[in-house]
Design an enzyme around this catalytic site. Structure first.
Site, PDB file in Angstrom:
ATOM      1  N   CYS A 198      38.434 -49.237-115.076  1.00 31.03           N
ATOM      2  CA  CYS A 198      37.829 -48.099-114.366  1.00 31.03           C
ATOM      3  C   CYS A 198      38.741 -47.503-113.281  1.00 31.03           C
ATOM      4  CB  CYS A 198      36.491 -48.502-113.761  1.00 31.03           C
ATOM      5  SG  CYS A 198      36.436 -50.169-113.086  1.00 31.03           S
ATOM      6  N   HIS A 224      34.901 -45.679-107.111  1.00 26.48           N
ATOM      7  CA  HIS A 224      36.085 -46.368-106.592  1.00 26.48           C
ATOM      8  C   HIS A 224      36.968 -45.358-105.844  1.00 26.48           C
ATOM      9  CE1 HIS A 224      34.833 -49.709-108.889  1.00 26.48           C
ATOM     10  NE2 HIS A 224      35.712 -49.715-109.861  1.00 26.48           N
TER      11      HIS A 224
HETATM   12  N1  LIG Z   1      31.170 -51.822-114.561  1.00 22.80           N
HETATM   13  C1  LIG Z   1      32.237 -51.034-114.640  1.00 22.80           C
HETATM   14  O1  LIG Z   1      32.456 -50.170-113.778  1.00 22.80           O
HETATM   15  C2  LIG Z   1      33.187 -51.163-115.798  1.00 22.80           C
HETATM   16  C3  LIG Z   1      34.183 -50.196-115.925  1.00 22.80           C
HETATM   17  C4  LIG Z   1      35.087 -50.266-116.979  1.00 22.80           C
HETATM   18  C5  LIG Z   1      34.976 -51.291-117.866  1.00 22.80           C
HETATM   19  N2  LIG Z   1      34.027 -52.246-117.728  1.00 22.80           N
HETATM   20  C6  LIG Z   1      33.935 -53.298-118.742  1.00 22.80           C
HETATM   21  O2  LIG Z   1      32.762 -53.042-119.523  1.00 22.80           O
HETATM   22  C7  LIG Z   1      32.201 -54.283-119.969  1.00 22.80           C
HETATM   23  C8  LIG Z   1      30.761 -54.372-119.497  1.00 22.80           C
HETATM   24  O3  LIG Z   1      30.747 -54.374-118.088  1.00 22.80           O
HETATM   25  P1  LIG Z   1      29.407 -54.308-117.239  1.00 22.80           P
HETATM   26  O4  LIG Z   1      29.835 -54.000-115.873  1.00 22.80           O
HETATM   27  O5  LIG Z   1      28.422 -53.446-117.913  1.00 22.80           O
HETATM   28  O6  LIG Z   1      28.894 -55.838-117.337  1.00 22.80           O
HETATM   29  P2  LIG Z   1      27.406 -56.431-117.134  1.00 22.80           P
HETATM   30  O7  LIG Z   1      26.595 -55.579-116.235  1.00 22.80           O
HETATM   31  O8  LIG Z   1      27.591 -57.862-116.785  1.00 22.80           O
HETATM   32  O9  LIG Z   1      26.753 -56.343-118.610  1.00 22.80           O
HETATM   33  C9  LIG Z   1      27.173 -57.187-119.652  1.00 22.80           C
HETATM   34  C10 LIG Z   1      26.399 -56.868-120.907  1.00 22.80           C
HETATM   35  O10 LIG Z   1      26.888 -57.735-121.936  1.00 22.80           O
HETATM   36  C11 LIG Z   1      25.803 -58.502-122.478  1.00 22.80           C
HETATM   37  N3  LIG Z   1      26.229 -59.870-122.769  1.00 22.80           N
HETATM   38  C12 LIG Z   1      26.619 -60.827-121.881  1.00 22.80           C
HETATM   39  N4  LIG Z   1      26.889 -61.988-122.542  1.00 22.80           N
HETATM   40  C13 LIG Z   1      26.651 -61.720-123.848  1.00 22.80           C
HETATM   41  C14 LIG Z   1      26.715 -62.524-125.029  1.00 22.80           C
HETATM   42  N5  LIG Z   1      27.081 -63.807-125.013  1.00 22.80           N
HETATM   43  N6  LIG Z   1      26.387 -61.938-126.219  1.00 22.80           N
HETATM   44  C15 LIG Z   1      26.006 -60.626-126.267  1.00 22.80           C
HETATM   45  N7  LIG Z   1      25.914 -59.832-125.184  1.00 22.80           N
HETATM   46  C16 LIG Z   1      26.254 -60.371-123.999  1.00 22.80           C
HETATM   47  C17 LIG Z   1      24.719 -58.523-121.396  1.00 22.80           C
HETATM   48  O11 LIG Z   1      23.462 -58.710-122.043  1.00 22.80           O
HETATM   49  P3  LIG Z   1      22.202 -59.515-121.364  1.00 22.80           P
HETATM   50  O12 LIG Z   1      21.678 -58.607-120.303  1.00 22.80           O
HETATM   51  O13 LIG Z   1      21.238 -59.720-122.482  1.00 22.80           O
HETATM   52  O14 LIG Z   1      22.785 -60.781-120.847  1.00 22.80           O
HETATM   53  C18 LIG Z   1      24.882 -57.119-120.801  1.00 22.80           C
HETATM   54  O15 LIG Z   1      24.200 -56.184-121.598  1.00 22.80           O
HETATM   55  C19 LIG Z   1      33.108 -55.393-119.419  1.00 22.80           C
HETATM   56  O16 LIG Z   1      34.059 -55.743-120.397  1.00 22.80           O
HETATM   57  C20 LIG Z   1      33.773 -54.713-118.218  1.00 22.80           C
HETATM   58  O17 LIG Z   1      35.017 -55.286-117.902  1.00 22.80           O
HETATM   59  C21 LIG Z   1      33.115 -52.189-116.722  1.00 22.80           C
END
Ligand SMILES: NC(=O)c1ccc[n+]([C@@H]2O[C@H](COP(=O)([O-])OP(=O)(O)OC[C@H]3O[C@@H](n4cnc5c(N)ncnc54)[C@H](OP(=O)(O)O)[C@@H]3O)[C@@H](O)[C@H]2O)c1
Length: 341
Positions: free
Chosen positions: A141, A233
């Protein structure tokens, strides 16, 4: 007819933005939601700042398994899975002919996977030519904001970049950083972030040569901080150029920055690529994060001194830096004929 899409990680920080951004999308239609468990109804608490569609009350969330994703009939998959999980699932889907748009870091530095920012490097899509399905990554991001800020300076030759970042809590996912650790505090570490910013930026700004990317030959060093801000950010960026530039020419570079015509007509491309602020107190996350529906990059304190340029930049981490960027990538891939209709 709209193209059926699935969202992986649909209950997470990024997944919720995917749901909102794809609701009423002119070309795509949400067909299935996947997360870590199965829910009969969408049980997650809504945290996104965009509206929560009413149909979610009755929506089923399915446990993430490749065969179930294929069976859903989705031809495009938006992945917001944790990095350690995304790698094998995304590769398996691609090998089955699915077009995968990933936010995870798992494949970003693979030689044949482009990290696409449509305004900057849409030619990098050719790394995926001839594959059964396609796998397109989003940058980290913070990187998404940085490369946008650097792109207008590219014709002047970028020698080196130094940046300090002030990163929002939503960037750490949910529940993210414990409140007791961050309230009234600043944390000078985000695991792996500084390295990601440095390598991903050089890849995105690199040249395509003989079927592979020659990364930008610039020395990029980042210093990152987590701050108690919900979304957005901030980045304090100092660039050393090969040539001198005047203050007025610098302003013109940003105001007249041109993007490819095909990109300007995509539904997710903002009307203004940049919002340039004259007042030194802007941009601010709380006031400016939703500029251009979260896709415009805001820049303040844009200064030139000889061969040095500096700026204070704001990027919406969950929209431009994640879900919005991915949806825009899928729109561009469709326009370029990379997704089978
Ligand atoms: N947040 C940001 O600003 C941002 C920006 C760029 C990239 N990213 C990337 O985008 C991705 C998601 O980030 P996020 O911030 O959305 O994370 P998050 O809020 O922790 O969400 C993670 C998601 O993945 C699911 N998950 C976790 N463990 C799992 C498993 N074993 N099997 C299947 N699903 C699973 C969770 O489902 P449950 O709710 O059912 O556990 C939830 O829907 C990451 O790779 C992160 O590095 C994030």
């Amino acid at each position: 007819m709209k193209i059926p899409v699935a969202i992986l990680g649909a209950t997470g920080s990024v997944g919720q933005y995917f749901i909102s951004l794809l609701e009423n999308h002119p070309w795509f239609e949400i067909k299935a939601l996947f997360a870590s468990k199965s829910y009969d109804t969408y049980a997650a608490t809504w945290r996104a700042t965009l509206p929560r569609p009413n149909w979610l009350n009755d929506a089923t969330v399915t446990n993430t398994q490749v065969d179930k994703i294929i069976k859903s009939g989705a031809r495009i998959v938006f992945s917001a899975l944790p990095g350690e999980l995304a790698g094998s699932i995304e590769s398996a889907l691609q090998s089955k002919g699915i077009a995968v748009f990933s936010n995870a870091s798992a494949h970003r530095m693979d030689g044949d996977v482009p990290i696409i920012i449509p305004e900057i490097n849409s030619d990098h899509f050719s790394l995926q030519t001839g594959k059964k399905g396609i796998l397109i990554a989003n940058s980290n991001c913070t990187t998404a904001g940085l490369v946008m800020g650097l792109a207008p300076l590219m014709p002047l030759g970028i020698k080196s970049v130094r940046l300090a970042t002030y990163q929002a809590l939503s960037g750490a996912g949910y529940p993210g950083v414990p409140s007791m650790d961050i309230l009234g505090n600043v944390i000078p570490h985000i695991g792996g972030e500084e390295e990601k910013i440095e390598t991903e930026s050089r890849k995105i700004l690199g040249n395509l040569e003989n079927g592979s990317i020659n990364p930008l030959n610039a020395d990029i060093q980042a210093s990152v901080f987590r701050v108690a801000v919900a979304n957005g950010h901030m980045e304090s960026i100092f660039v050393e150029l090969d040539t001198t530039i005047s203050a007025s020419d610098l302003q013109s570079l940003y105001k007249n920055f041109e993007i490819p015509e095909v990109v300007s007509s995509l539904p997710s491309t903002p009307f203004a690529t940049f919002k340039i602020f004259d007042h030194p107190s802007r941009p601010q996350p709380i006031k400016d994060c939703m500029e251009g529906k979260g896709m415009t990059v805001s820049i303040g304190s844009l200064k030139a001194r000889g061969t040095s340029v500096s700026m204070k930049l704001l990027v919406n981490n969950v929209i431009r830096g994640a879900a919005g960027g991915s949806v825009q990538n899928a729109e561009l891939a469709l326009q370029k004929g990379l997704i089978k209709q």
